[in-house]
Design a protein around this motif. Structure first.
Motif, PDB file in Angstrom:
ATOM      1  N   TYR A  57      -5.005   0.269   8.031  1.00 37.42           N
ATOM      2  CA  TYR A  57      -5.386   1.730   8.437  1.00 37.42           C
ATOM      3  C   TYR A  57      -6.628   2.132   7.702  1.00 37.42           C
ATOM      4  N   PRO A  58      -7.886   1.790   7.765  1.00 40.37           N
ATOM      5  CA  PRO A  58      -8.907   2.197   6.666  1.00 40.37           C
ATOM      6  C   PRO A  58      -8.923   3.660   6.454  1.00 40.37           C
ATOM      7  N   ASP A  59      -9.072   4.191   5.258  1.00 38.36           N
ATOM      8  CA  ASP A  59      -9.263   5.450   4.820  1.00 38.36           C
ATOM      9  C   ASP A  59      -8.141   6.329   5.261  1.00 38.36           C
ATOM     10  N   ARG A  60      -7.147   5.938   5.494  1.00 35.52           N
ATOM     11  CA  ARG A  60      -6.060   6.844   5.850  1.00 35.52           C
ATOM     12  C   ARG A  60      -4.883   7.020   4.920  1.00 35.52           C
ATOM     13  N   LEU A  61      -4.657   5.856   3.972  1.00 36.36           N
ATOM     14  CA  LEU A  61      -3.593   6.003   3.240  1.00 36.36           C
ATOM     15  C   LEU A  61      -4.238   5.522   1.806  1.00 36.36           C
ATOM     16  N   THR A  62      -3.666   6.632   0.817  1.00 40.28           N
ATOM     17  CA  THR A  62      -3.781   6.422  -0.469  1.00 40.28           C
ATOM     18  C   THR A  62      -2.410   6.356  -1.138  1.00 40.28           C
ATOM     19  N   VAL A  63      -2.449   5.449  -2.027  1.00 41.45           N
ATOM     20  CA  VAL A  63      -1.010   5.162  -2.845  1.00 41.45           C
ATOM     21  C   VAL A  63      -1.467   5.468  -4.449  1.00 41.45           C
ATOM     22  N   VAL A  64      -0.425   6.240  -4.814  1.00 39.45           N
ATOM     23  CA  VAL A  64      -0.337   6.796  -6.147  1.00 39.45           C
ATOM     24  C   VAL A  64       0.836   6.173  -6.893  1.00 39.45           C
ATOM     25  N   GLN A  65       0.769   5.556  -7.821  1.00 44.32           N
ATOM     26  CA  GLN A  65       2.035   4.814  -8.668  1.00 44.32           C
ATOM     27  C   GLN A  65       2.282   6.083  -9.712  1.00 44.32           C
ATOM     28  N   ALA A  66       3.422   6.708  -9.352  1.00 47.75           N
ATOM     29  CA  ALA A  66       3.749   7.663 -10.339  1.00 47.75           C
ATOM     30  C   ALA A  66       5.140   8.150 -10.094  1.00 47.75           C
ATOM     31  N   ASP A  67       5.709   8.795 -10.859  1.00 41.62           N
ATOM     32  CA  ASP A  67       7.164   9.413 -10.648  1.00 41.62           C
ATOM     33  C   ASP A  67       7.084  10.810 -10.028  1.00 41.62           C
ATOM     34  N   ALA A  68       7.628  10.937  -8.686  1.00 44.46           N
ATOM     35  CA  ALA A  68       7.523  12.155  -8.043  1.00 44.46           C
ATOM     36  C   ALA A  68       7.786  13.375  -8.803  1.00 44.46           C
ATOM     37  N   LEU A  69       8.769  13.160  -9.847  1.00 42.14           N
ATOM     38  CA  LEU A  69       9.308  14.175 -10.507  1.00 42.14           C
ATOM     39  C   LEU A  69       8.304  14.607 -11.619  1.00 42.14           C
ATOM     40  N   GLU A  70       7.327  13.969 -11.748  1.00 42.47           N
ATOM     41  CA  GLU A  70       6.264  14.430 -12.830  1.00 42.47           C
ATOM     42  C   GLU A  70       4.548  14.684 -12.292  1.00 42.47           C
TER      43      GLU A  70
END
Length: 291
Positions: A99-112
């Motif tokens: 799905y080009p240009d529609r999904l960005t993944v951020v590796q992080a803890d959602a609490l932070e």
């Protein structure tokens, strides 16, 4: 009018069970993971978020991507997935390529991470939350609720019961008061444990929180948190005893019994008997934490 996005991904994605097998994934109990394979259910959850074609849709803990796919297939303009588990990043990368240009993944803890700094408005959250961090996540988002159009999440049924509980019921507590002060609470549907791999020991419920145009009554968020914490931490005690826990937050020259009198609340009442508005009155009379 034709959709702005194709109905199907550019590169067909394999079934979720194949993805799990290919990557040799096992759900981690420490991360509260339970994988959801039922495409009918993920589609229903995605549609609970309403019109996804504008702004940003946040997903928390996307895992192997069942709900991620559903959000994109339902026309989400931009999905930002917050994933703590590095094992899931290659799978999410495959979905992003489809799905080009529609999904960005951020590796992080959602609490932070502060979601209000990411993406474009209107912002919404649609997620199958890890149950071990669901309540602190909701409290964190409620503190900036005006930044979101809605929050649609799957939680343990008992947590949703607490969110929606009315006064004088066993489920009514701190989470009920703060949530209902700021939002309307709409349980959407239950999900049987057998829908998950591995199956949890509890039934789950999908709930939609919609911010109110204005809170039910004026008061300071941190003061309301403190008042409800003191009251419900000793919920079987009368308020004249439980509110002593407010300590320095009590106005000068006023004890817990006098505070109740000033709020026109019987000091012999218990926390579960008070309405949201009555808790707000107590919070307004108190000194805000840190002042």
């Amino acid at each position: 009018m034709p959709s702005a996005f194709p109905d199907h991904p550019v590169h067909p994605l394999p079934p979720l069970r194949e993805v799990i097998a290919q990557h040799d994934l096992q759900a981690k109990k420490s991360l509260g993971q339970n994988f959801l394979f039922d495409l009918n259910l993920t589609g229903r959850i995605a549609r609970g978020g309403g019109d996804l074609g504008t702004g940003t849709t946040f997903e928390i803990g996307p895992g192997p991507g069942g709900l991620t796919r559903a959000l994109l297939e339902e026309g989400a303009r931009q999905v930002i997935a917050i994933e703590r588990d590095p094992r899931m990043l290659p799978i999410q990368a495959e979905i992003a390529a489809a799905y080009p240009d529609r999904l960005t993944v951020v590796q992080a803890d959602a609490l932070e991470i502060d979601l209000t700094t990411l993406g474009e408005a209107p912002r919404r959250i649609v997620a199958n939350l890890p149950y071990n961090v669901a309540t602190p996540l909701i409290l964190r988002w409620l503190a900036s609720i005006n930044s979101f159009a809605c929050i649609v999440v799957m939680l343990q049924k008992e947590v949703v019961d607490r969110l929606a509980a009315a006064p004088r019921t066993k489920d009514y507590g701190r989470l009920s008061v703060i949530t209902q002060w700021l939002c309307t609470v709409e349980p959407l549907f239950d999900v049987n444990p057998r829908a998950f791999v591995p199956p949890p020991k509890v039934t789950s419920t999908v709930v939609r929180l919609t911010p109110r145009p204005a809170p039910l009554a004026p008061c300071d968020f941190k003061a309301l948190e403190a008042v409800t914490a003191a009251a419900f931490n000793q919920r079987r005690k009368m308020l004249r005893a439980s509110l002593k826990g407010l300590g320095r937050m009590l106005p000068d020259g006023m004890d817990a019994e006098a505070l109740c009198a000033a709020a026109d609340i019987p000091p012999t009442a218990r926390a579960e008997e008070l309405s949201v508005e009555q808790f707000c009155t107590l919070a307004r009379l108190c000194n805000a934490p840190g002042t």
